[in-house]
Enzyme design. Structure first.
Site, PDB file in Angstrom:
ATOM      1  N   THR A  11       6.450  90.474  33.305  1.00 38.69           N
ATOM      2  CA  THR A  11       6.745  91.882  33.023  1.00 38.69           C
ATOM      3  C   THR A  11       8.231  92.193  33.065  1.00 38.69           C
ATOM      4  O   THR A  11       8.646  93.282  32.678  1.00 38.69           O
ATOM      5  CB  THR A  11       5.954  92.811  33.957  1.00 38.69           C
ATOM      6  OG1 THR A  11       5.983  94.136  33.406  1.00 38.69           O
ATOM      7  CG2 THR A  11       6.554  92.831  35.355  1.00 38.69           C
TER       8      THR A  11
ATOM      9  N   GLU B 143       9.116  93.874  43.103  1.00 37.58           N
ATOM     10  CA  GLU B 143      10.413  93.724  42.436  1.00 37.58           C
ATOM     11  C   GLU B 143      10.968  92.317  42.632  1.00 37.58           C
ATOM     12  O   GLU B 143      11.524  91.727  41.702  1.00 37.58           O
ATOM     13  CB  GLU B 143      11.429  94.753  42.949  1.00 37.58           C
ATOM     14  CG  GLU B 143      11.082  96.210  42.654  1.00 37.58           C
ATOM     15  CD  GLU B 143      11.187  96.609  41.184  1.00 37.58           C
ATOM     16  OE1 GLU B 143      11.542  95.757  40.339  1.00 37.58           O
ATOM     17  OE2 GLU B 143      10.892  97.784  40.880  1.00 37.58           O
TER      18      GLU B 143
ATOM     19  N   ASP C 102       1.084 100.452  34.830  1.00 41.44           N
ATOM     20  CA  ASP C 102       1.466  99.629  33.654  1.00 41.44           C
ATOM     21  C   ASP C 102       1.208  98.123  33.675  1.00 41.44           C
ATOM     22  O   ASP C 102       0.320  97.612  32.993  1.00 41.44           O
ATOM     23  CB  ASP C 102       2.930  99.908  33.255  1.00 41.44           C
ATOM     24  CG  ASP C 102       3.941  99.842  34.411  1.00 41.44           C
ATOM     25  OD1 ASP C 102       3.577  99.378  35.498  1.00 41.44           O
ATOM     26  OD2 ASP C 102       5.105 100.258  34.209  1.00 41.44           O
TER      27      ASP C 102
ATOM     28  N   ARG D 291      11.435  89.894  39.323  1.00 39.26           N
ATOM     29  CA  ARG D 291      12.825  89.604  38.957  1.00 39.26           C
ATOM     30  C   ARG D 291      13.283  88.245  39.468  1.00 39.26           C
ATOM     31  O   ARG D 291      13.875  87.452  38.711  1.00 39.26           O
ATOM     32  CB  ARG D 291      13.757  90.704  39.475  1.00 39.26           C
ATOM     33  CG  ARG D 291      13.374  92.075  38.938  1.00 39.26           C
ATOM     34  CD  ARG D 291      14.360  93.167  39.324  1.00 39.26           C
ATOM     35  NE  ARG D 291      13.749  94.480  39.169  1.00 39.26           N
ATOM     36  CZ  ARG D 291      14.384  95.570  38.744  1.00 39.26           C
ATOM     37  NH1 ARG D 291      15.666  95.532  38.454  1.00 39.26           N
ATOM     38  NH2 ARG D 291      13.747  96.720  38.636  1.00 39.26           N
TER      39      ARG D 291
ATOM     40  N   GLU E 290      11.249  99.005  27.237  1.00 37.37           N
ATOM     41  CA  GLU E 290       9.860  99.006  26.736  1.00 37.37           C
ATOM     42  C   GLU E 290       9.719  99.286  25.240  1.00 37.37           C
ATOM     43  O   GLU E 290       8.855  98.711  24.570  1.00 37.37           O
ATOM     44  CB  GLU E 290       9.014 100.025  27.528  1.00 37.37           C
ATOM     45  CG  GLU E 290       8.772  99.645  28.987  1.00 37.37           C
ATOM     46  CD  GLU E 290       9.961  99.909  29.900  1.00 37.37           C
ATOM     47  OE1 GLU E 290      10.876 100.661  29.488  1.00 37.37           O
ATOM     48  OE2 GLU E 290       9.995  99.351  31.017  1.00 37.37           O
TER      49      GLU E 290
HETATM   50  C1  DMJ Z   1      11.214  96.371  34.746  1.00 44.98           C
HETATM   51  O1  DMJ Z   1      11.525  96.007  36.055  1.00 44.98           O
HETATM   52  C2  DMJ Z   1       9.850  95.833  34.371  1.00 44.98           C
HETATM   53  O2  DMJ Z   1       9.708  95.882  32.985  1.00 44.98           O
HETATM   54  C3  DMJ Z   1       8.737  96.614  35.014  1.00 44.98           C
HETATM   55  O3  DMJ Z   1       7.473  96.172  34.563  1.00 44.98           O
HETATM   56  C4  DMJ Z   1       8.881  98.078  34.689  1.00 44.98           C
HETATM   57  N1  DMJ Z   1      10.203  98.614  34.950  1.00 44.98           N
HETATM   58  C5  DMJ Z   1      11.375  97.856  34.577  1.00 44.98           C
HETATM   59  C6  DMJ Z   1      11.955  98.181  33.235  1.00 44.98           C
HETATM   60  O4  DMJ Z   1      11.903  99.475  32.831  1.00 44.98           O
END
Ligand code: DMJ
Length: 419
Positions: free
Chosen positions: A399, A46, A179, A50, A313
């Site tokens: 991501t 995370e 994912d 982020r 998503e």
């Molecule tokens: C985000 O932190 C990122 O997209 C991660 O890859 C998956 N979960 C959340 C959004 O849903």
């Protein structure tokens, strides 16, 4: 935990939306208050997607040195997480002591595929920006460990023990826990200006195994990606899994064996299925997970899967599909989502998740996730922007939707750093 996730996650969105006064205020906050020397246990994944991702993006967009400095500083704080017998990092790390551990709930003390597999893009850039190869070495080693392992049916289980280097439970998912590992294989190749041939092969091979073992079509004609548990399918698709439409579209152009057209169709079908999961609710916002069994299709059947937490998503997939096809339906679908967000999620002071998208009136959870500003609003903005706004041949989105530049072959300075 680390403070200011929403501010750091939103920096590039402010910049892209030309909200420069707010960007300056956020920059000032970062200069004055963003501090990594704290006695806190954080999630390596995370914090990477982020904070490191957000800082890198802010640096490349604005050129402000403070973001480069903080990104590298934070990257260095994350390095102790890799002190395991295999070099597969711990999920959790105490920033002060440098002591790592895994989630107590993870199968047999395992690290999680989508966590240790979602560091590659950021760490390659940290090496490029710092001139220190250590970051690139750490993520290349993760790949090496994975390459040595047997893959059941060519699939990657979600759990891997960092001490033994063996898989945990054979659960496979293109949604939660799996994912972004797949996403980063493809994007590693794209971000390397298509020089990372190994990343390319790993992605297309993995996608082939996913298609064979996890992708199914419902009797009503909806294509979905199921979850695989030791060879048995659970006919459930998560909201998280809906990012795969965008990923498959992004990768279609480079697909081997004349599969480009097929992969574009697959991406479009996934986009349609995910749109159905939205349109079959009363709020026109999608549930956390939806099922294809017991007589339903693309509908949440369990109370604890009916919530919506402002996730990006589905809109992310619309944005990619719009860029590649210019079919106006993707902008229509995006606009439906905008209206639903305004109607059901807008509250005093921001936006909130809702507990049940099938209810007629919203029950707010009173949380605005930081990815709402980082991803959901950014992808909506790009869905309605021209294609030359952050073009895909120059930028790759991490991501968390933070754009970071392709490292061009002909940029000798960067290439040297990465050697
Ligand atoms: C985000 O932190 C990122 O997209 C991660 O890859 C998956 N979960 C959340 C959004 O849903």
């Amino acid at each position: 935990s680390l403070k200011g996730a929403t501010i750091v996650d939103a920096l590039d969105t402010l910049y892209i939306m030309e909200m420069y006064d707010e960007f300056e205020a956020a920059t000032e906050w970062v200069e004055r208050n963003l501090d990594f020397n704290m006695n806190a246990e954080i999630s390596v994944f995370e914090v990477n997607i982020r904070f490191v991702g957000g800082l890198l993006s802010a640096y490349y967009l604005s050129g402000k040195e403070v973001f480069r400095k903080k990104a590298v500083e934070l990257g260095e704080k994350l390095l102790p997480a890799f002190k395991t017998p295999t070099g597969i990092p711990w999920a959790l790390l105490n920033l002060k002591s440098g002591i790592g551990r895994n989630w107590p709930w993870a199968s047999g003390g395992s690290s999680i595929l989508a966590e240790y597999g979602t560091l590659h893009l950021e760490f390659m850039h940290l090496s490029a920006l710092s001139g220190r190869p250590v970051f690139a070495e750490k993520v290349m080693n993760i790949r090496k460990v994975l390459n040595r392992l047997d893959k059941p049916q060519g699939l990657y289980p979600n759990y891997l023990n960092p001490n033994s280097g063996q898989w945990g439970q054979h659960h496979v998912s293109v949604g939660g826990l799996g994912d972004s590992f797949y996403e980063y294989l493809l994007k590693a190749w794209l971000m390397s200006d298509k020089t990372d041939e190994e990343g390319k092969k790993l992605y297309y091979d993995a996608l082939q195994a996913i298609e064979k073992n996890l992708i199914r079509k419902s009797s009503g004609g909806l294509t979905y990606i199921a979850e695989w548990k030791g060879g048995l399918l659970e006919h459930k698709m998560g909201h998280l899994t809906c990012f795969a439409g965008g990923m498959i579209a992004l990768g279609a152009d480079g697909a081997p064996d004349d599969k480009t057209g097929h992969q574009m169709e697959l991406a479009a079908e996934i986009a349609r299925t995910c749109h159905e999961s939205y349109s079959r609710t009363s709020m026109k916002l999608g549930p956390e997970a939806f099922r294809f069994d017991g007589g339903v299709e693309a509908i949440a059947t369990r109370q604890n899967e009916k919530y919506f937490i402002l996730r990006p998503e589905v809109i992310e997939t619309y944005m990619y599909m719009w860029r590649f096809t210019h079919d106006p339906k993707y902008r229509q679908w995006g606009w439906e989502a905008v209206q639903a967000l305004e109607k059901y999620c807008r509250v005093d002071g921001g936006y909130s998740g809702v507990r049940d998208v099938y209810a007629n009136t919203p029950n707010h959870d009173d949380v605005q996730q930081s990815f709402y500003l980082a991803e959901t609003l950014k992808y909506l903005y790009l869905l309605f922007s021209d294609d030359d706004h952050l073009p895909f041949d120059h930028w790759v989105f991490n991501t968390e939707a933070h754009p970071i530049p392709v490292i061009k072959k002909q940029t000798p300075e960067m290439a040297n750093h990465l050697k």
